[in-house]
Design a protein around this motif. Sequence first.
Motif, mmCIF file in Angstrom:
data_model
loop_
_atom_site.group_PDB
_atom_site.id
_atom_site.type_symbol
_atom_site.label_atom_id
_atom_site.label_comp_id
_atom_site.label_asym_id
_atom_site.label_seq_id
_atom_site.Cartn_x
_atom_site.Cartn_y
_atom_site.Cartn_z
ATOM 1 N N LYS A 150 -80.250 21.068 79.335
ATOM 2 C CA LYS A 150 -79.414 22.028 80.043
ATOM 3 C C LYS A 150 -77.938 21.738 79.787
ATOM 4 C CE LYS A 150 -78.315 23.725 84.663
ATOM 5 N NZ LYS A 150 -78.549 23.579 86.106
ATOM 6 N N GLY A 151 -77.576 20.449 79.802
ATOM 7 C CA GLY A 151 -76.185 20.069 79.548
ATOM 8 C C GLY A 151 -75.750 20.463 78.159
ATOM 9 N N ASN A 152 -76.619 20.269 77.165
ATOM 10 C CA ASN A 152 -76.278 20.628 75.798
ATOM 11 C C ASN A 152 -76.151 22.130 75.634
ATOM 12 O OD1 ASN A 152 -76.246 17.975 74.983
ATOM 13 N ND2 ASN A 152 -78.400 17.966 74.373
ATOM 14 N N ALA A 153 -76.998 22.873 76.359
ATOM 15 C CA ALA A 153 -76.982 24.322 76.235
ATOM 16 C C ALA A 153 -75.768 24.933 76.906
ATOM 17 C CB ALA A 153 -78.257 24.912 76.852
ATOM 18 N N GLU A 154 -75.235 24.245 77.907
ATOM 19 C CA GLU A 154 -74.168 24.835 78.707
ATOM 20 C C GLU A 154 -72.771 24.499 78.195
ATOM 21 O OE1 GLU A 154 -74.859 23.564 82.699
ATOM 22 O OE2 GLU A 154 -76.032 25.334 83.186
ATOM 23 N N GLY A 155 -72.667 23.957 77.014
ATOM 24 C CA GLY A 155 -71.314 23.685 76.516
ATOM 25 C C GLY A 155 -71.322 23.007 75.181
ATOM 26 N N ASP A 156 -70.108 22.839 74.668
ATOM 27 C CA ASP A 156 -69.945 22.195 73.363
ATOM 28 C C ASP A 156 -69.271 20.850 73.504
ATOM 29 O OD1 ASP A 156 -67.464 22.945 74.141
ATOM 30 O OD2 ASP A 156 -67.154 24.423 72.534
ATOM 31 N N GLY A 157 -69.332 20.276 74.703
ATOM 32 C CA GLY A 157 -68.780 18.946 74.913
ATOM 33 C C GLY A 157 -67.346 18.931 75.377
ATOM 34 N N SER A 158 -66.739 20.081 75.626
ATOM 35 C CA SER A 158 -65.350 20.092 76.058
ATOM 36 C C SER A 158 -65.244 19.766 77.543
ATOM 37 C CB SER A 158 -64.712 21.453 75.770
ATOM 38 O OG SER A 158 -65.120 22.401 76.714
ATOM 39 N N PHE A 159 -64.025 19.477 77.946
ATOM 40 C CA PHE A 159 -63.740 19.127 79.334
ATOM 41 C C PHE A 159 -64.149 20.244 80.291
ATOM 42 C CE2 PHE A 159 -60.259 20.379 82.232
ATOM 43 C CZ PHE A 159 -60.505 19.509 83.285
ATOM 44 N N LEU A 160 -63.964 21.492 79.870
ATOM 45 C CA LEU A 160 -64.272 22.624 80.746
ATOM 46 C C LEU A 160 -65.760 22.769 81.036
ATOM 47 C CD1 LEU A 160 -61.859 25.333 79.263
ATOM 48 C CD2 LEU A 160 -61.557 23.984 81.338
ATOM 49 N N ASP A 161 -66.607 22.197 80.183
ATOM 50 C CA ASP A 161 -68.049 22.301 80.395
ATOM 51 C C ASP A 161 -68.508 21.588 81.659
ATOM 52 O OD1 ASP A 161 -68.498 23.851 78.140
ATOM 53 O OD2 ASP A 161 -68.683 22.105 76.840
ATOM 54 N N GLU A 162 -67.685 20.695 82.182
ATOM 55 C CA GLU A 162 -68.043 20.030 83.436
ATOM 56 C C GLU A 162 -68.202 21.038 84.572
ATOM 57 O OE1 GLU A 162 -68.854 16.909 83.867
ATOM 58 O OE2 GLU A 162 -68.485 16.451 81.755
ATOM 59 N N ALA A 163 -67.468 22.150 84.487
ATOM 60 C CA ALA A 163 -67.591 23.188 85.512
ATOM 61 C C ALA A 163 -68.968 23.819 85.505
ATOM 62 C CB ALA A 163 -66.525 24.260 85.297
ATOM 63 N N VAL A 220 -66.177 30.465 81.888
ATOM 64 C CA VAL A 220 -65.780 29.242 81.169
ATOM 65 C C VAL A 220 -65.514 29.562 79.703
ATOM 66 C CG1 VAL A 220 -66.538 26.955 80.443
ATOM 67 C CG2 VAL A 220 -67.023 27.748 82.761
ATOM 68 N N LYS A 221 -66.361 30.392 79.122
ATOM 69 C CA LYS A 221 -66.188 30.775 77.719
ATOM 70 C C LYS A 221 -64.865 31.509 77.510
ATOM 71 C CE LYS A 221 -68.413 33.507 74.073
ATOM 72 N NZ LYS A 221 -69.520 34.439 73.764
ATOM 73 N N ASP A 222 -64.511 32.400 78.444
ATOM 74 C CA ASP A 222 -63.266 33.160 78.330
ATOM 75 C C ASP A 222 -62.050 32.236 78.375
ATOM 76 O OD1 ASP A 222 -64.718 35.449 78.182
ATOM 77 O OD2 ASP A 222 -64.288 36.155 80.211
ATOM 78 N N VAL A 223 -62.075 31.263 79.263
ATOM 79 C CA VAL A 223 -60.937 30.346 79.380
ATOM 80 C C VAL A 223 -60.821 29.486 78.124
ATOM 81 C CG1 VAL A 223 -59.976 28.413 80.701
ATOM 82 C CG2 VAL A 223 -61.038 30.332 81.896
ATOM 83 N N LYS A 224 -61.951 29.085 77.569
ATOM 84 C CA LYS A 224 -61.927 28.319 76.313
ATOM 85 C C LYS A 224 -61.240 29.105 75.200
ATOM 86 C CE LYS A 224 -66.096 25.457 76.670
ATOM 87 N NZ LYS A 224 -67.431 25.233 76.065
ATOM 88 N N ILE A 225 -61.542 30.413 75.132
ATOM 89 C CA ILE A 225 -60.951 31.258 74.093
ATOM 90 C C ILE A 225 -59.437 31.303 74.242
ATOM 91 C CG2 ILE A 225 -60.764 33.641 73.277
ATOM 92 C CD1 ILE A 225 -63.757 33.954 74.044
ATOM 93 N N VAL A 226 -58.975 31.474 75.477
ATOM 94 C CA VAL A 226 -57.533 31.541 75.726
ATOM 95 C C VAL A 226 -56.855 30.229 75.327
ATOM 96 C CG1 VAL A 226 -55.765 31.753 77.508
ATOM 97 C CG2 VAL A 226 -57.761 33.260 77.552
ATOM 98 N N ILE A 227 -57.450 29.113 75.700
ATOM 99 C CA ILE A 227 -56.870 27.806 75.387
ATOM 100 C C ILE A 227 -56.822 27.584 73.879
ATOM 101 C CG2 ILE A 227 -57.270 25.316 75.574
ATOM 102 C CD1 ILE A 227 -58.225 25.788 78.417
ATOM 103 N N LYS A 228 -57.830 28.066 73.153
ATOM 104 C CA LYS A 228 -57.852 27.926 71.694
ATOM 105 C C LYS A 228 -56.697 28.653 71.020
ATOM 106 C CE LYS A 228 -61.501 29.056 69.557
ATOM 107 N NZ LYS A 228 -62.776 29.739 69.229
ATOM 108 N N THR A 229 -56.254 29.766 71.621
ATOM 109 C CA THR A 229 -55.187 30.549 70.992
ATOM 110 C C THR A 229 -53.793 29.982 71.283
ATOM 111 O OG1 THR A 229 -54.990 32.059 72.888
ATOM 112 C CG2 THR A 229 -56.559 32.662 71.145
ATOM 113 N N LEU A 230 -53.668 29.105 72.263
ATOM 114 C CA LEU A 230 -52.344 28.620 72.669
ATOM 115 C C LEU A 230 -51.601 27.860 71.563
ATOM 116 C CD1 LEU A 230 -52.891 27.584 76.400
ATOM 117 C CD2 LEU A 230 -51.838 29.660 75.478
ATOM 118 N N PRO A 231 -52.260 26.984 70.768
ATOM 119 C CA PRO A 231 -51.514 26.325 69.676
ATOM 120 C C PRO A 231 -50.958 27.315 68.657
ATOM 121 C CG PRO A 231 -53.560 25.145 70.124
ATOM 122 C CD PRO A 231 -53.628 26.419 70.901
ATOM 123 N N ILE A 232 -51.701 28.406 68.400
ATOM 124 C CA ILE A 232 -51.193 29.434 67.486
ATOM 125 C C ILE A 232 -49.952 30.079 68.092
ATOM 126 C CG2 ILE A 232 -51.753 31.574 66.275
ATOM 127 C CD1 ILE A 232 -53.385 29.146 65.349
#
Length: 564
Positions: free
Chosen positions: A281-294, A312-324
């Motif tokens: 279940k833990g593996n299915a619910e995330g890719d190991g990022s900090f946000l997956d704890e939620a 959680v997926k939506d927030v990950k997408i937003v965070i990914k775009t911030l360095p760009i």
Amino acid sequence: MIMSLEIQQMDEANRLSVWNGYVDWRNRPALRGYHGGMLAASFVLVVEVLENLAFLANASNLVLYLSTKMGFSPSGAANAVTAFMGTAFFLALLGGFLADAFFTTFHIYLVSAAIEFLGLLVLTVQAHEHSTEPWARVVLYVGLYLVALGVGGIKGSLPPHGAEQFDETTPTGRRQRSFFFNYFIFSLSCGALIAVTVVVWLEDNKGWSYGFGVSTAAILISVPVFLAGSRFYRLKVPSGSPITTMFKVLTAALYATYKKRTSRNVVTCHTRNECNDNIAKGNAEGDGSFLDEALRERESLPGRLRCTEEQVKDVKIVIKTLPIFMSTIMLNCCLAQLSTFSIQQASTMNTKLGSFTVPPAALPVFPVVFTMILAPTYNHLLLPLARKTTKTETGVTHLQRIGTGLVLSVVAMAVAALVETKRKLVVKEVTCCSSNNVSSSYSSPLPITFLWIALQYVFLGSADLFTLAGMMEFFFTEAPSTMRSLATSLSWTSLAMGYYLSSVLVSAVNFVTGLNQHNPWLLGKNLNEYHLERFYWLMCVLSGINFLHYLFWARRYAYRSNQS
């Protein structure tokens, strides 16, 4: 039985003919084949011509107005303009947020246009009175920042309003949306062309109140033009505050992580199968990022902090775009020079073309015309060729377009430094050979044509075309559907932070270079005594470092949309 079947078929047909999640301007379900499409988006493109005319007519010449009419020093006028421009673009975030959370882009535009109209009206009255008293500066700032608030709302709502008119589930819809963003820059340039030619001529020859008056009329005319397309628009239904969702996910992840680390209870699995199930279940619910704890600790979180996998997926997408996003700020810091020092440079040079005298604030006409030629060429020639060559839907990815703009900004600042070096040599020659000290006055044009300054305008204008269109499409396409207006506003926020960074850099450079009783590079009333070429070389080096930073993140970015 037959009647029941017919009713079900009619319901199914009605469901298929309605745009899910969209309404018309009267809050009725938007219909396929009637609402949306290129016709609806074309009204947005016309409105952008008028809106940018109203905004840029004053922004392009404002630095000269402040320095010649309101008594500002060259660096003081430059900082005032960058602060105004930065605030206007930064407030696009507010417009985007309100459009996603509470109102439609349709309503945000109308309210923002009214606010900008009021601000321009105040500026027109202030310019007509033509006073340098302290109260006049107060009125000036009230007008400017009302305009900034209106512009921010429009910039945050108009591009996503146009982009929402296309069906992203089809290749044709996605292709038309890409065309829209390119032609949005084209429309922006059309407004800019009128602003830096007709309106600037009026300001220089008839008076500033005429220029402000034309801007006021332009934004007023844009409202009925926008309303003319009302029956064709499809409007995305607001889905609540995206910022609330982001804070909720981040808080939940922090709470879960803290609870997990501080817990003294030993959690054991009662059976090996249960343990294996939890791991799976833990593996299915995330890719190991900090946000997956939620997600992993969802059941142990308080009710208000429990997040869905989609959130959680939506927030990950937003965070990914911030360095760009962060990588584009330096480019916009370079663009800020077009509205400040470059115009002041041109005002010291020979601005005649034959018998015609070109106002220094009309210099942006060069990148504007070049952009107006390049945008349709890119759409109808370069892009189809790229699609055929790469055999991909987009031809050129959004990140490749942004990267091209960043490279051009490095070249532009190197050209700007070389041109300023040449201008300073002319100042030195004239000062040595003449009995009059030309460097102490702006009234005597230097014997060097202002067309040298046009070179940096062309490079920076090209960089703006590639980067701004690429950013808007990138943020709109990659962002979750619930926060697209806010994400698209990041394009303008990058501009804002670039203008703010320009002000900070000028102040920091003056502070550092003024140590040990040296003369600061960019301080004083006389531009000819500035070391502007050194400042431009510094910008060139910083832009090069920024491009390497961008490459680091762009090469690691994984698109969520149909990009190759």
